[in-house]
Design an enzyme around this catalytic site. Structure first.
Site: not given
Ligand code: PLP
Length: 416
Positions: A132, A212, A235
């Site tokens: 990312h 993630q 998240k």
């Protein structure tokens, strides 16, 4: 199909879990909302939403410095979340858990504070093509400042990192390896334990970007033996604006503060400042108290779901079902088919732009992500400028996957 349904039901009752998320009960553009943008941010259960308003309605006060009752209550709640996080990631000590505004700030903190201290001209930092932008740009900045080289582990056509190439990139000049635990664009679960072992053998420290991973995989920083681990509350069913940086105590102690200000000091005179002990040395200024407090509720929610392997198993079942159906759509190509994946599927459709697909799905109440997903170098390595990404969570269902694929089929048949 019925086998798959049984498989899923035996893990989790998604319909029951959904009831805890008020946002999921609404219609969007006249259709029942199907929320498949969980890699961007997860939705929040009611207990997390309540914790934020309870803090403001009942014990809003600044923490650590106040002696009055409200300040004590707020401090206790804030520090309680630190204890919860320590246990959640299996850190040795609460002092190794630093609250930040999110993964991005956690990585910037390490790039800046570790980089200023330990990275010198001619040194090397290794990232990967899967990263990312949050795990690229801070390293580019510090490498430029220090005259160091930034190298990237290549990714193969399936979306796996090339570990052989990684071994060849390492040298005695490698100071830090910064890799994501799980790729946000492709869903690849990286072999991080192996990567950490290889990096340590070469004398480099390792930062894992766990943005993630934290909602899907058990995080045990001791077992992983990572030096730093970064993740975001939002998240993980928690609020936005809160994140964590885990760091091994000796490394954190050897680094100078990232930002100066209140809270992070022992003594200040106009000539000199001495710094607070861990973790406060890295928490300058009034933090995001309400959301740190609510983060505790998010972890409580995650724990109530049971084992993470069951959560991942459930999401994988949704992924396998979606992948099988998507592959039947003419002109559709899946990008990223690593063996080890979380519930993320990225794809392109020949003759249709990903933005158009995203907008047409939105008109049917289906929220997916389109674009480069803040991974432009990865998109370049696949020779594309973006994908459509559907990312699943524990409140998504097989029925939603079927509706999504049927809607996509209609779009492709009409417009391609
Ligand atoms: N790293 C990865 C792999 C991500 O997916 C994200 C967000 O999508 C980030 C870092 C940045 O997280 P945040 O915006 O919460 O700081």
């Amino acid at each position: 199909m019925s086998q798959l349904t049984e498989h899923i039901d035996s893990f989790l009752n998604a319909e029951k879990v959904r009831q805890l998320f008020p946002v999921l009960g609404q219609k969007v553009n006249g259709k029942e909302l199907i929320y498949f943008d969980n890699a961007a941010t997860t939705q929040k259960p009611q207990n997390v939403i309540d914790a934020i308003s309870d803090y403001y309605a009942q014990y809003n006060a600044n923490i650590h410095r106040g002696l009055h009752s409200l300040a004590e209550k707020a401090t206790a709640a804030y520090e309680n979340t630190r204890k919860t996080i320590r246990e959640f990631i299996q850190a040795n000590e609460v002092e190794e858990v630093i609250f930040t505004s999110g993964t991005t700030e956690s990585i910037n903190l390490v790039a800046s504070a570790f980089g200023r201290k330990f990275i010198n001209p001619g040194d090397e930092v290794i990232i990967s093509e899967l990263e990312h932008h949050s795990n690229i740009v801070p390293w580019q900045m510090i490498c430029e400042e220090k005259g160091a080289d930034l190298k990237a582990i290549p990714v193969d056509e399936k979306g796996d990192l090339d570990i052989h190439a990684f071994r060849n990139l390492l040298s005695e000049n490698t100071k830090i390896v910064a890799i994501n635990h799980v790729s946000n664009s492709l869903g690849t679960i990286n072999p991080v334990k192996n990567i950490i072992e290889i990096a340590h053998q070469a004398g480099a420290v390792v930062l894992l970007d766990g943005a993630q991973a934290s909602a899907h995989i058990d995080i045990d920083v001791k077992d992983l033996n990572c030096d730093f681990y970064a993740f975001s509350a939002h998240k993980l069913f928690g609020p936005t604006g809160v994140g964590v940086l885990y760091g091994k105590r000796d490394l954190l102690e050897s680094m100078s503060p990232y930002q100066g200000g209140g809270e992070m000091i022992k003594e200040v005179s106009l000539e000199k400042t001495t710094y607070a002990d861990l973790p406060y040395k890295f928490e300058a200024g009034t933090p995001n108290i309400a959301d740190v407090v609510a983060f505790d509720e998010a972890i409580r929610f995650v724990k109530s779901l049971g084992k993470k392997e069951n959560i991942l198993g459930y999401e994988r079942s949704l992924l396998d079902f979606a992948t099988e159906l998507l592959k039947q759509i003419p002109g559709l190509k899946i990008i990223g088919e690593a063996n080890e994946k979380i519930g993320v599927v990225s794809f392109i459709v020949e003759g249709l732009h990903h933005f158009d697909i995203g907008m047409m799905l939105d008109a049917k109440g289906i929220a997916v992500r389109t674009g480069h997903h803040c991974t432009q170098p990865l998109m370049q390595s696949f020779g594309i400028d973006g994908t459509v990404r559907a990312s699943f969570s524990i409140y998504n269902t097989l029925d939603e996957v079927s509706i999504f694929v049927e809607s996509l089929k209609e779009i492709v048949e009409k417009w391609r």
